[in-house]
Design a protein around this motif. Structure first.
Motif, PDB file in Angstrom:
ATOM      1  N   MET A 415       0.809  -1.210   0.000  1.00  0.00           N
ATOM      2  CA  MET A 415       0.000   0.000   0.000  1.00  0.00           C
ATOM      3  C   MET A 415       0.852   1.274   0.000  1.00  0.00           C
ATOM      4  O   MET A 415       0.415   2.331  -0.464  1.00  0.00           O
ATOM      5  CB  MET A 415      -0.936  -0.001   1.213  1.00  0.00           C
ATOM      6  N   GLU A 416       2.089   1.165   0.481  1.00  0.00           N
ATOM      7  CA  GLU A 416       2.946   2.349   0.587  1.00  0.00           C
ATOM      8  C   GLU A 416       3.655   2.679  -0.727  1.00  0.00           C
ATOM      9  O   GLU A 416       4.217   3.764  -0.873  1.00  0.00           O
ATOM     10  CB  GLU A 416       3.995   2.127   1.688  1.00  0.00           C
ATOM     11  N   LEU A 417       3.636   1.743  -1.669  1.00  0.00           N
ATOM     12  CA  LEU A 417       4.315   1.976  -2.937  1.00  0.00           C
ATOM     13  C   LEU A 417       3.407   2.683  -3.927  1.00  0.00           C
ATOM     14  O   LEU A 417       2.188   2.669  -3.802  1.00  0.00           O
ATOM     15  CB  LEU A 417       4.787   0.645  -3.543  1.00  0.00           C
ATOM     16  N   SER A 418       3.996   3.295  -4.937  1.00  0.00           N
ATOM     17  CA  SER A 418       3.232   3.949  -5.994  1.00  0.00           C
ATOM     18  C   SER A 418       2.640   2.888  -6.921  1.00  0.00           C
ATOM     19  O   SER A 418       3.059   1.721  -6.888  1.00  0.00           O
ATOM     20  CB  SER A 418       4.141   4.874  -6.800  1.00  0.00           C
ATOM     21  N   PRO A 419       1.681   3.256  -7.762  1.00  0.00           N
ATOM     22  CA  PRO A 419       1.131   2.289  -8.716  1.00  0.00           C
ATOM     23  C   PRO A 419       2.211   1.678  -9.609  1.00  0.00           C
ATOM     24  O   PRO A 419       2.207   0.475  -9.855  1.00  0.00           O
ATOM     25  CB  PRO A 419       0.142   3.129  -9.535  1.00  0.00           C
ATOM     26  N   GLU A 420       3.141   2.530 -10.078  1.00  0.00           N
ATOM     27  CA  GLU A 420       4.187   2.030 -10.951  1.00  0.00           C
ATOM     28  C   GLU A 420       5.094   1.038 -10.226  1.00  0.00           C
ATOM     29  O   GLU A 420       5.480   0.009 -10.785  1.00  0.00           O
ATOM     30  CB  GLU A 420       5.029   3.199 -11.493  1.00  0.00           C
ATOM     31  N   GLU A 421       5.423   1.352  -8.986  1.00  0.00           N
ATOM     32  CA  GLU A 421       6.293   0.457  -8.211  1.00  0.00           C
ATOM     33  C   GLU A 421       5.596  -0.856  -7.912  1.00  0.00           C
ATOM     34  O   GLU A 421       6.196  -1.934  -8.009  1.00  0.00           O
ATOM     35  CB  GLU A 421       6.713   1.142  -6.914  1.00  0.00           C
ATOM     36  N   ASN A 422       4.304  -0.773  -7.555  1.00  0.00           N
ATOM     37  CA  ASN A 422       3.544  -2.001  -7.316  1.00  0.00           C
ATOM     38  C   ASN A 422       3.438  -2.840  -8.579  1.00  0.00           C
ATOM     39  O   ASN A 422       3.586  -4.069  -8.541  1.00  0.00           O
ATOM     40  CB  ASN A 422       2.143  -1.663  -6.796  1.00  0.00           C
ATOM     41  N   GLN A 423       3.188  -2.179  -9.704  1.00  0.00           N
ATOM     42  CA  GLN A 423       3.090  -2.907 -10.971  1.00  0.00           C
ATOM     43  C   GLN A 423       4.390  -3.643 -11.266  1.00  0.00           C
ATOM     44  O   GLN A 423       4.392  -4.821 -11.646  1.00  0.00           O
ATOM     45  CB  GLN A 423       2.754  -1.949 -12.113  1.00  0.00           C
ATOM     46  N   GLU A 424       5.498  -2.958 -11.081  1.00  0.00           N
ATOM     47  CA  GLU A 424       6.799  -3.571 -11.341  1.00  0.00           C
ATOM     48  C   GLU A 424       7.041  -4.756 -10.412  1.00  0.00           C
ATOM     49  O   GLU A 424       7.512  -5.824 -10.846  1.00  0.00           O
ATOM     50  CB  GLU A 424       7.905  -2.529 -11.166  1.00  0.00           C
ATOM     51  N   GLU A 425       6.727  -4.586  -9.125  1.00  0.00           N
ATOM     52  CA  GLU A 425       6.935  -5.658  -8.159  1.00  0.00           C
ATOM     53  C   GLU A 425       6.062  -6.872  -8.487  1.00  0.00           C
ATOM     54  O   GLU A 425       6.526  -8.019  -8.432  1.00  0.00           O
ATOM     55  CB  GLU A 425       6.608  -5.164  -6.743  1.00  0.00           C
ATOM     56  N   MET A 426       4.803  -6.616  -8.828  1.00  0.00           N
ATOM     57  CA  MET A 426       3.882  -7.727  -9.093  1.00  0.00           C
ATOM     58  C   MET A 426       4.234  -8.449 -10.388  1.00  0.00           C
ATOM     59  O   MET A 426       4.180  -9.685 -10.451  1.00  0.00           O
ATOM     60  CB  MET A 426       2.442  -7.223  -9.119  1.00  0.00           C
ATOM     61  N   GLU A 427       4.600  -7.702 -11.417  1.00  0.00           N
ATOM     62  CA  GLU A 427       4.958  -8.342 -12.676  1.00  0.00           C
ATOM     63  C   GLU A 427       6.235  -9.157 -12.543  1.00  0.00           C
ATOM     64  O   GLU A 427       6.411 -10.169 -13.231  1.00  0.00           O
ATOM     65  CB  GLU A 427       5.075  -7.298 -13.787  1.00  0.00           C
ATOM     66  N   GLU A 428       7.133  -8.729 -11.672  1.00  0.00           N
ATOM     67  CA  GLU A 428       8.340  -9.502 -11.414  1.00  0.00           C
ATOM     68  C   GLU A 428       8.008 -10.764 -10.624  1.00  0.00           C
ATOM     69  O   GLU A 428       8.556 -11.845 -10.885  1.00  0.00           O
ATOM     70  CB  GLU A 428       9.348  -8.646 -10.641  1.00  0.00           C
ATOM     71  N   ALA A 429       7.080 -10.644  -9.672  1.00  0.00           N
ATOM     72  CA  ALA A 429       6.716 -11.778  -8.820  1.00  0.00           C
ATOM     73  C   ALA A 429       6.093 -12.913  -9.621  1.00  0.00           C
ATOM     74  O   ALA A 429       6.369 -14.094  -9.368  1.00  0.00           O
ATOM     75  CB  ALA A 429       5.760 -11.317  -7.717  1.00  0.00           C
ATOM     76  N   ILE A 430       5.237 -12.568 -10.589  1.00  0.00           N
ATOM     77  CA  ILE A 430       4.545 -13.632 -11.337  1.00  0.00           C
ATOM     78  C   ILE A 430       5.491 -14.396 -12.258  1.00  0.00           C
ATOM     79  O   ILE A 430       5.151 -15.498 -12.717  1.00  0.00           O
ATOM     80  CB  ILE A 430       3.341 -13.085 -12.137  1.00  0.00           C
ATOM     81  N   LYS A 431       6.669 -13.823 -12.522  1.00  0.00           N
ATOM     82  CA  LYS A 431       7.654 -14.551 -13.318  1.00  0.00           C
ATOM     83  C   LYS A 431       8.291 -15.695 -12.530  1.00  0.00           C
ATOM     84  O   LYS A 431       8.857 -16.620 -13.115  1.00  0.00           O
ATOM     85  CB  LYS A 431       8.758 -13.599 -13.794  1.00  0.00           C
ATOM     86  N   ASN A 432       8.205 -15.610 -11.207  1.00  0.00           N
ATOM     87  CA  ASN A 432       8.905 -16.565 -10.351  1.00  0.00           C
ATOM     88  C   ASN A 432       8.005 -17.646  -9.773  1.00  0.00           C
ATOM     89  O   ASN A 432       8.403 -18.353  -8.851  1.00  0.00           O
ATOM     90  CB  ASN A 432       9.595 -15.806  -9.206  1.00  0.00           C
TER      91      ASN A 432
END
Length: 537
Positions: A415-432
């Motif tokens: 919740m503390e991250l920006s939309p762009e940061e959350n998007q980047e984190e989530m898209e990286e997570a689904i690769k793993n």
């Protein structure tokens, strides 16, 4: 001999095209590279057509142009799955092609079919030959050739169908996955049914369900474009003008940002772009005509500013910075996602792909600065992206292709991250995260030289059938043996509605012995059709 199509005949052709597909949708549903019980191309296309027909029937105007626009709009709002979205784009282009026509000749129809094909190709980020796109393109090209001499519309459409069927028969030569399965593309087959129904409206020969052994298949059209959001301002506006060249204006705006959408006609154009220079984009729009419905979202600051000309409006009260929508089936999975904070769960997935309109309705229910959508199925991503383009809200589609990917994305949301940061984190997570699924075969077939009989248990991983057998547990163990590596640290089991908790716990105990380096967790998913969904991280 019929040489012109009027308004009523066009309506009848649309309706009979939908009826033809409806009658044969189960045959199309059965056409799957994998013989699993979720081949739903026929259902998706049929539901898309039903939505289009409702709009056509409700069309108060009786002009060719308005009927075609109703067809395009109805199919877009009702588009389900990738095949439905592509179908809606074919109709969108068709509507462009018949604009201003009082009656349709063979030449008019040919031009409209070509416009439909061109529009559909542009709508798909990575067009793949050997699919419905190829069937539409080659039949349209043949139509252009035929229209030079053929004036009899029924004869003309018969020959267009012959080309479509010929192209369909060659799809296995264009796609390795189809050739290996010995089948053809089912999206293209669905389009042929629509053509056949339209012809029946002309000749009076309404076709019934085909009584033949069909050896066809669906290719899951995937849009793997997951580009990062690099720009601060989501800028949207309408241009009211005359003779706007949308292609040329799109080229003008391309240097200013990404997520660019320029759609409409010569008189009104909808523009959507993510940019760091909204003022310059608006200036370009003003060069084209009068602007209206101007909206600029400062996504990094997580608040919306409504801008109309030079008047600053007060900021709307936003209940929360983030909202979330997901798609899943099963009582247990629904509860799991809601526990993660999902605002709206759309019931669907393997057997019922939500429509674009389903996503739009969900978006309207959520009052937030940024709304994330988790499709959890590769065949739903396109519909989610269509809803994103239509909605005026700031929507980010995380391209999750399975429930485990959806769960993985939710786990890293902050919740503390920006939309762009959350998007980047989530898209990286689904690769793993790796996904395994255990289901059953609905027909006899062969896959990678392995004979599969109806009722066999199938283990699917990495979009391939990796295990076949008669026992759920043994197939599950064989599947996991092929996808779990030493680098993985957790295996999560989501057991379906047809299994008991005791069975899942017994399998988990065996997994603990086999994979001592992994933590094993068990949850009730309650999903239909799939005995187990495995998440491997």
């Amino acid at each position: 001999m019929i040489e012109h199509i009027d308004e009523q005949l066009l309506k009848n052709m649309i309706i009979e095209g939908a009826n033809s597909l409806e009658k044969n949708k189960q045959l199309v549903n059965a056409l799957n590279v994998f013989p699993v019980p979720d081949g739903d191309t026929g259902t998706n296309m049929a539901l898309t057509m039903q939505s289009a027909v409702r709009e056509v029937k409700n069309c108060k105007s009786n002009t060719i142009e308005d009927i075609a626009n109703a067809l395009a709009n109805g199919s877009l709002m009702g588009a389900r799955g990738n095949s439905g979205v592509i179908l809606s784009q074919l109709f969108r282009g068709f509507a462009k092609g018949v604009k201003g026509k009082a009656k349709l000749t063979t030449r008019d129809i040919a031009i409209a079919l070509k416009s439909g094909s061109d529009t559909a190709y542009k709508a798909v980020m990575k067009p793949v030959e050997g699919t419905i796109l190829t069937v539409a393109r080659e039949s349209a090209e043949r139509a252009m050739e035929l229209a030079r001499k053929e004036k009899n519309i029924a004869s003309f459409i018969e020959k267009v169908i012959e080309q479509a069927e010929d192209t369909l028969s060659r799809t296995p030569d264009m796609l390795k996955v189809l050739k290996e399965a010995g089948v053809v593309d089912s999206g293209g087959k669905g389009l042929v049914y629509i053509y056949i129904g339209a012809l029946g409206a002309l000749t009076g020969n309404i076709s019934d369900v085909e009584d033949e052994e069909i050896l066809n298949a669906i290719l899951n059209y995937e849009d793997d474009h997951t580009g990062e959001l690099l720009y601060s301002y989501c800028t949207e506006f309408m241009i009211n003008a005359t003779n706007v060249d949308t292609e040329e204006f799109r080229s003008t705006l391309e240097p200013y940002g990404d997520s660019l959408l320029v759609v409409g006609n010569e008189n009104i154009v909808k523009v959507h772009i993510h940019t760091n220079n909204p003022g310059k984009v608006l200036e370009e729009g003003l060069n084209m005509g009068y602007l209206s419905d101007i909206k600029i979202d400062n996504m990094k600051l997580q608040h919306r500013q409504e801008v109309v000309e030079e008047i600053s409006l007060p900021k709307p009260k936003i209940k929360k910075p983030y909202g979330m929508i997901t798609v899943t089936m099963g009582e247990g999975l629904t509860k799991i996602f809601k526990d993660f904070g999902i605002d709206y769960v759309i019931e669907g997935g393997q057997t019922m792909n939500p429509s674009t309109e389903d996503f739009i309705k969900a978006l309207e229910e959520i009052d937030a600065d940024t709304i994330f959508i988790y499709p959890n199925n590769s065949n739903i991503i396109m519909a989610a992206n269509q809803a994103k383009l239509i909605s005026s809200k700031n929507v980010i589609v995380i391209p999750t292709k399975s429930v485990p990917q959806g769960v993985s994305a939710m786990l890293v949301f902050n919740m503390e991250l920006s939309p762009e940061e959350n998007q980047e984190e989530m898209e990286e997570a689904i690769k793993n995260v790796a996904t395994g699924q255990v289901t059953y075969a609905v027909r006899d077939t062969s896959y990678n030289d392995v004979a599969i009989k109806t009722g066999d248990i199938l283990g699917i991983g990495d979009s391939e059938i990796k295990a076949v057998g008669a026992d759920i547990k043994s197939v599950s163990l064989e599947l996991l043996d092929k996808i779990v590596t030493e680098d993985h640290g957790m295996i999560t089991l989501f057991y379906g509605q047809d299994l008991k908790e005791e069975e899942a716990q017994q399998l988990a105990e065996e997994l603990e012995e086999l994979y001592s380096h992994c933590d094993i967790e068990v949850y009730y998913g309650g999903q239909p059709l799939y005995y187990y969904i495995f998440s491997i991280e």
